[in-house]
Design a protein around this motif. Structure first.
Motif, PDB file in Angstrom:
ATOM      1  N   VAL A  93      24.249 -54.534 -87.042  1.00  0.00           N
ATOM      2  CA  VAL A  93      23.235 -54.413 -85.981  1.00  0.00           C
ATOM      3  C   VAL A  93      22.328 -55.632 -85.908  1.00  0.00           C
ATOM      4  O   VAL A  93      21.528 -55.744 -84.972  1.00  0.00           O
ATOM      5  CB  VAL A  93      22.385 -53.135 -86.169  1.00  0.00           C
ATOM      6  N   THR A  94      22.437 -56.548 -86.858  1.00  0.00           N
ATOM      7  CA  THR A  94      21.629 -57.771 -86.804  1.00  0.00           C
ATOM      8  C   THR A  94      22.532 -58.988 -86.576  1.00  0.00           C
ATOM      9  O   THR A  94      22.646 -59.492 -85.463  1.00  0.00           O
ATOM     10  CB  THR A  94      20.814 -57.947 -88.095  1.00  0.00           C
ATOM     11  N   LEU A  95      23.215 -59.420 -87.633  1.00  0.00           N
ATOM     12  CA  LEU A  95      24.084 -60.589 -87.521  1.00  0.00           C
ATOM     13  C   LEU A  95      25.248 -60.334 -86.565  1.00  0.00           C
ATOM     14  O   LEU A  95      25.593 -61.193 -85.745  1.00  0.00           O
ATOM     15  CB  LEU A  95      24.609 -60.979 -88.913  1.00  0.00           C
ATOM     16  N   GLY A  96      25.838 -59.141 -86.653  1.00  0.00           N
ATOM     17  CA  GLY A  96      26.959 -58.824 -85.771  1.00  0.00           C
ATOM     18  C   GLY A  96      26.554 -58.822 -84.309  1.00  0.00           C
ATOM     19  O   GLY A  96      27.279 -59.338 -83.452  1.00  0.00           O
ATOM     20  N   ALA A  97      25.395 -58.247 -84.008  1.00  0.00           N
ATOM     21  CA  ALA A  97      24.916 -58.223 -82.619  1.00  0.00           C
ATOM     22  C   ALA A  97      24.606 -59.631 -82.126  1.00  0.00           C
ATOM     23  O   ALA A  97      24.911 -59.979 -80.974  1.00  0.00           O
ATOM     24  CB  ALA A  97      23.669 -57.340 -82.520  1.00  0.00           C
ATOM     25  N   PHE A  98      24.021 -60.457 -82.994  1.00  0.00           N
ATOM     26  CA  PHE A  98      23.714 -61.839 -82.603  1.00  0.00           C
ATOM     27  C   PHE A  98      24.987 -62.625 -82.321  1.00  0.00           C
ATOM     28  O   PHE A  98      25.090 -63.345 -81.314  1.00  0.00           O
ATOM     29  CB  PHE A  98      22.906 -62.514 -83.708  1.00  0.00           C
ATOM     30  N   LEU A  99      25.985 -62.489 -83.205  1.00  0.00           N
ATOM     31  CA  LEU A  99      27.256 -63.180 -82.993  1.00  0.00           C
ATOM     32  C   LEU A  99      27.945 -62.701 -81.721  1.00  0.00           C
ATOM     33  O   LEU A  99      28.519 -63.502 -80.967  1.00  0.00           O
ATOM     34  CB  LEU A  99      28.169 -62.968 -84.204  1.00  0.00           C
ATOM     35  N   ALA A 100      27.894 -61.384 -81.486  1.00  0.00           N
ATOM     36  CA  ALA A 100      28.512 -60.835 -80.274  1.00  0.00           C
ATOM     37  C   ALA A 100      27.828 -61.382 -79.030  1.00  0.00           C
ATOM     38  O   ALA A 100      28.488 -61.651 -78.011  1.00  0.00           O
ATOM     39  CB  ALA A 100      28.438 -59.306 -80.298  1.00  0.00           C
ATOM     40  N   TRP A 101      26.517 -61.554 -79.091  1.00  0.00           N
ATOM     41  CA  TRP A 101      25.771 -62.103 -77.951  1.00  0.00           C
ATOM     42  C   TRP A 101      26.179 -63.552 -77.680  1.00  0.00           C
ATOM     43  O   TRP A 101      26.507 -63.914 -76.545  1.00  0.00           O
ATOM     44  CB  TRP A 101      24.270 -62.015 -78.238  1.00  0.00           C
ATOM     45  N   ILE A 102      26.190 -64.378 -78.736  1.00  0.00           N
ATOM     46  CA  ILE A 102      26.527 -65.798 -78.563  1.00  0.00           C
ATOM     47  C   ILE A 102      27.976 -65.958 -78.118  1.00  0.00           C
ATOM     48  O   ILE A 102      28.263 -66.661 -77.130  1.00  0.00           O
ATOM     49  CB  ILE A 102      26.290 -66.572 -79.873  1.00  0.00           C
ATOM     50  N   LEU A 103      28.903 -65.301 -78.820  1.00  0.00           N
ATOM     51  CA  LEU A 103      30.322 -65.449 -78.484  1.00  0.00           C
ATOM     52  C   LEU A 103      30.630 -64.876 -77.101  1.00  0.00           C
ATOM     53  O   LEU A 103      31.389 -65.464 -76.328  1.00  0.00           O
ATOM     54  CB  LEU A 103      31.183 -64.752 -79.543  1.00  0.00           C
ATOM     55  N   GLY A 104      30.043 -63.714 -76.788  1.00  0.00           N
ATOM     56  CA  GLY A 104      30.269 -63.110 -75.478  1.00  0.00           C
ATOM     57  C   GLY A 104      29.707 -63.958 -74.351  1.00  0.00           C
ATOM     58  O   GLY A 104      30.321 -64.080 -73.279  1.00  0.00           O
ATOM     59  N   SER A 105      28.552 -64.558 -74.589  1.00  0.00           N
ATOM     60  CA  SER A 105      27.934 -65.407 -73.558  1.00  0.00           C
ATOM     61  C   SER A 105      28.764 -66.663 -73.311  1.00  0.00           C
ATOM     62  O   SER A 105      28.992 -67.062 -72.157  1.00  0.00           O
ATOM     63  CB  SER A 105      26.516 -65.789 -73.980  1.00  0.00           C
ATOM     64  N   LEU A 106      29.231 -67.298 -74.390  1.00  0.00           N
ATOM     65  CA  LEU A 106      30.053 -68.492 -74.237  1.00  0.00           C
ATOM     66  C   LEU A 106      31.382 -68.166 -73.552  1.00  0.00           C
ATOM     67  O   LEU A 106      31.887 -68.960 -72.748  1.00  0.00           O
ATOM     68  CB  LEU A 106      30.300 -69.137 -75.610  1.00  0.00           C
ATOM     69  N   THR A 107      31.934 -66.994 -73.877  1.00  0.00           N
ATOM     70  CA  THR A 107      33.176 -66.573 -73.229  1.00  0.00           C
ATOM     71  C   THR A 107      32.960 -66.363 -71.736  1.00  0.00           C
ATOM     72  O   THR A 107      33.797 -66.753 -70.909  1.00  0.00           O
ATOM     73  CB  THR A 107      33.701 -65.274 -73.864  1.00  0.00           C
ATOM     74  N   ALA A 108      31.844 -65.748 -71.368  1.00  0.00           N
ATOM     75  CA  ALA A 108      31.538 -65.534 -69.952  1.00  0.00           C
ATOM     76  C   ALA A 108      31.377 -66.853 -69.217  1.00  0.00           C
ATOM     77  O   ALA A 108      31.764 -66.986 -68.044  1.00  0.00           O
ATOM     78  CB  ALA A 108      30.279 -64.690 -69.816  1.00  0.00           C
ATOM     79  N   HIS A 109      30.826 -67.840 -69.897  1.00  0.00           N
ATOM     80  CA  HIS A 109      30.597 -69.136 -69.251  1.00  0.00           C
ATOM     81  C   HIS A 109      31.887 -69.935 -69.105  1.00  0.00           C
ATOM     82  O   HIS A 109      32.212 -70.425 -68.012  1.00  0.00           O
ATOM     83  CB  HIS A 109      29.579 -69.944 -70.059  1.00  0.00           C
ATOM     84  N   TYR A 110      32.644 -70.066 -70.210  1.00  0.00           N
ATOM     85  CA  TYR A 110      33.805 -70.953 -70.207  1.00  0.00           C
ATOM     86  C   TYR A 110      35.087 -70.296 -69.693  1.00  0.00           C
ATOM     87  O   TYR A 110      36.006 -70.991 -69.268  1.00  0.00           O
ATOM     88  CB  TYR A 110      34.042 -71.506 -71.612  1.00  0.00           C
ATOM     89  N   VAL A 111      35.147 -68.987 -69.735  1.00  0.00           N
ATOM     90  CA  VAL A 111      36.361 -68.294 -69.283  1.00  0.00           C
ATOM     91  C   VAL A 111      36.153 -67.644 -67.916  1.00  0.00           C
ATOM     92  O   VAL A 111      36.960 -67.820 -66.998  1.00  0.00           O
ATOM     93  CB  VAL A 111      36.817 -67.229 -70.309  1.00  0.00           C
ATOM     94  N   ALA A 112      35.055 -66.870 -67.770  1.00  0.00           N
ATOM     95  CA  ALA A 112      34.807 -66.188 -66.496  1.00  0.00           C
ATOM     96  C   ALA A 112      34.173 -67.110 -65.455  1.00  0.00           C
ATOM     97  O   ALA A 112      34.128 -66.755 -64.275  1.00  0.00           O
ATOM     98  CB  ALA A 112      33.916 -64.969 -66.714  1.00  0.00           C
ATOM     99  N   GLY A 113      33.683 -68.274 -65.907  1.00  0.00           N
ATOM    100  CA  GLY A 113      33.144 -69.239 -64.956  1.00  0.00           C
ATOM    101  C   GLY A 113      31.726 -68.970 -64.511  1.00  0.00           C
ATOM    102  O   GLY A 113      31.287 -69.513 -63.490  1.00  0.00           O
ATOM    103  N   LEU A 114      30.964 -68.169 -65.240  1.00  0.00           N
ATOM    104  CA  LEU A 114      29.573 -67.904 -64.877  1.00  0.00           C
ATOM    105  C   LEU A 114      28.674 -69.027 -65.394  1.00  0.00           C
ATOM    106  O   LEU A 114      29.011 -69.732 -66.341  1.00  0.00           O
ATOM    107  CB  LEU A 114      29.115 -66.564 -65.463  1.00  0.00           C
TER     108      LEU A 114
END
Length: 618
Positions: A93-114
């Motif tokens: 709920v701390t490190l895992g949530a932070f990693l999910a936020w960073i990785l998910g955000s980068l994926t949305a930017h570089y893959v989904a094109g946002l």
């Protein structure tokens, strides 16, 4: 399309609640059924468009609904319980949530094109794992305690903070990306956020104090909580948009940690109002989608984003955050796979889609499509695969339906031992170590706790048990236990022993209003059953076959026999009830409490048979 607003309201309510019922009846993920119902009524068949029908009320209603749903999640956030869950939960709920936020955000930017701004906002939203979706999945899948507890608490703890992270990300990125903003605007936002937290704490403390001091009558508690949540949200939101979510979360967390006795009244509120809102809001959102939005779901970049979130982002964030946490590889694999997004993700994302579009951020138009694709995909894939994956990883509890027995005594221990022989998962719960001593010596699974205590919800895993049998020496306590646990097990699966004639409890007048079905035929109280065991009665298992039918068994049994339950060939349990006609088919096993005379007759017959065989041989 139907133009009448009343007809639209009727369709929303019927489809929402009806979808929940269908999901319960056929053991399906509710959000999947609601998605299909909303899409059919909205963009596919064109029966309604709630956004057009509601007009200016559409967005405010969605916002208030999101606030109430977030309040529901935060109301479960008791810090004392979080501290006791150990290193894995804290890491996730701390490190895992932070990693999910960073990785998910980068994926949305570089893959989904946002754009980066939009990506980091929705990345915060997507760290939630939807407790309104995952808790029913855990009950259906019957996971072992460790992964079940972690998944349950991840959903409850992270759920309120996903939206809050999105709010903070939105404000900070808006500040950094806008030329016209200065430090004053950012400072105002931080002060407004602080005000929202303080406001939420004040609302929570005042509400709790009024409950405890008796300033609110029982029949007004739920309406007042409902009104207080709306007031807290709107006051904070009027000061600064988006901080209302922070305020209601702080209010819920405050109430959850006050330790007030009326917390269950508020849970009653959330279980009714929030369930209705969840059902109706999801129909509102899906029915308001356009065909263009649905077509966007099949765009390659969105499909790629969903696949990466499923197979890379979630597993990687869990594996990295749980290094040296004490979890096995199988447990980390299962937890890394299961992450269904639910109502909060879709409603908050829908809200931010409009806000981001108004601010002119690139890619904001894809937020709704991207969110719906992720929510629908994760719920379908995880909902239908959790049981299979758990079995493959050997993390599934025994598949047979289990029985939770309240009260340790001579009879319940004997009953639990027979159930264990029949491979029925069984546990005896009692608040007295002295009474549990017999169960411990017999090797029967037991749990030392008060079943009515709030703490038991967090310290005991109920998922392996489908039936409840309250069998203490106190009739009124049995009735109270059944009444309180009906929502957990279902009214048809909650049983209690028959009333004792000399117990002093007069429950005749309220028998029809309390939970729990009187069990065993003929019905006898616990003292009668204990006396029979002490007198030599034995628990007997009788298999029904093609040659030995149920009718034959009823004719052969002693009239003093107490019929307990039938273990069906399907492994379902059917307790004998006086007012319900019982049947047994070949392959079923009947368990009864039989008088000792039958045992003596059987021994006598065996001895006579041996004597006759010996005489014939001579």
């Amino acid at each position: 399309m139907m133009d009448s607003l009343l007809i639209t309201l009727m369709l929303i309510a019927v489809l929402g609640v009806g979808s929940q019922w269908i999901a319960w009846k056929f053991r399906l993920p509710a959000i999947v059924v609601m998605s299909i119902a909303g899409l059919l009524a909205g963009p596919i068949l064109g029966l309604m468009n709630p956004e057009e029908a509601f007009g200016d009320l559409y967005r405010p209603f969605i916002s208030i609904a999101v606030a109430i749903i977030l309040f529901e999640g935060s109301l479960n956030l008791n810090f004392k319980e979080v501290k006791g869950l150990g290193k894995p939960v804290f890491r996730i709920v701390t490190l895992g949530a932070f990693l999910a936020w960073i990785l998910g955000s980068l994926t949305a930017h570089y893959v989904a094109g946002l754009s980066l701004a939009v990506s980091f906002v929705i990345g915060g939203i997507f760290i939630v794992t939807g407790p309104t979706v995952i808790l029913p999945l855990l009950r259906q899948s019957k996971l072992k305690p460790t992964p079940a507890k972690i998944l349950k608490w991840e959903g409850i703890v992270v759920d309120p903070f996903g939206a809050l992270l999105a709010v903070f990300a939105f404000e900070f990125i808006l500040f950094l990306s806008s030329d016209g903003r200065d430090a004053t605007a950012l400072l105002f936002f931080l002060l407004a956020a602080l005000f929202a937290v303080v406001l939420g704490i004040i609302f929570g403390k005042v509400t709790g104090w009024m409950f405890e001091a008796g300033h609110i009558p029982e029949y007004l508690k739920s309406p007042i909580v409902f009104a207080a949540v709306i007031a807290c949200f709107i006051i904070a939101d009027e000061v600064k948009h988006e901080t209302g979510l922070l305020a209601v979360t702080a209010m819920g967390m405050t109430l959850a940690n006050l330790g007030i006795s009326s917390i269950k009244d508020m849970r009653h509120f959330k279980e009714n109002i929030s369930m209705l809102l969840i059902s109706t809001v999801f129909i509102l959102l899906t029915a308001s989608l356009t065909t263009d939005t649905l077509m966007d779901v099949f765009r390659p970049e969105i499909i790629g984003y969903v696949l990466l979130m499923l197979f890379v982002v979630r597993p990687l964030s869990i594996f990295l955050s749980t290094i040296n946490s004490g979890l096995s590889v199988q447990e980390r694999t299962l937890i890394g796979w299961i992450a269904p997004r639910g109502i909060v993700a879709l409603t908050v994302a829908s809200y931010f889609a409009t806000v981001l579009a108004d601010e002119g951020f690139e890619g904001a138009s894809l937020v709704t499509s991207l969110t719906f694709a992720l929510v629908f995909s994760t719920v379908v894939v995880h909902g239908f695969s959790i049981g299979w994956v758990a079995k493959k990883l050997n993390l599934s509890s025994e598949g047979n339906p289990g029985v939770l027995i309240v009260g340790s005594n001579r009879f319940t221990n004997a009953l639990a031992m027979v159930m264990r022989e029949l491979k029925i998962p069984t546990v005896i719960v009692d608040s007295s170590w002295d009474r549990l001593n017999r169960a411990r010596k017999a090797g029967v699974a037991h749990n030392h706790c008060e079943i009515l205590s709030e703490q038991t919800e967090y310290t005991m895993d109920f998922t392996p048990y489908d039936y409840l049998l309250s069998a203490t020496e106190y009739d009124s306590y049995n009735a109270l236990v059944c009444s309180n646990l009906v929502p957990e097990f279902g009214r048809k699966n909650v049983y209690r022993l028959s009333r004792q004639n000399n117990s002093g409890d007069d429950l005749v007048d309220i028998d029809h209003t309390i939970g729990g079905i009187e069990v065993f035929s003929p019905g006898e109280g616990i003292e009668d059953l204990k006396f029979k065991l002490k007198s030599g009665y034995v628990l007997r298992k009788t298999m029904i076959t093609e040659r030995y039918s149920y009718e034959d068994y009823l004719q052969d049994r002693d009239k003093e026999t107490v019929l307990l339950f039938t273990l069906k060939q399907s492994k379902q349990i059917e307790f004998f009830v006086d007012k319900r006609e019982a049947t047994a088919a070949p392959g079923d096993t009947i368990v009864s409490l039989s008088p000792p005379s039958k045992e003596f007759h059987k021994i006598k017959e065996k001895l006579e048979k041996k004597r006759s065989e010996k005489a014939s041989n001579e």
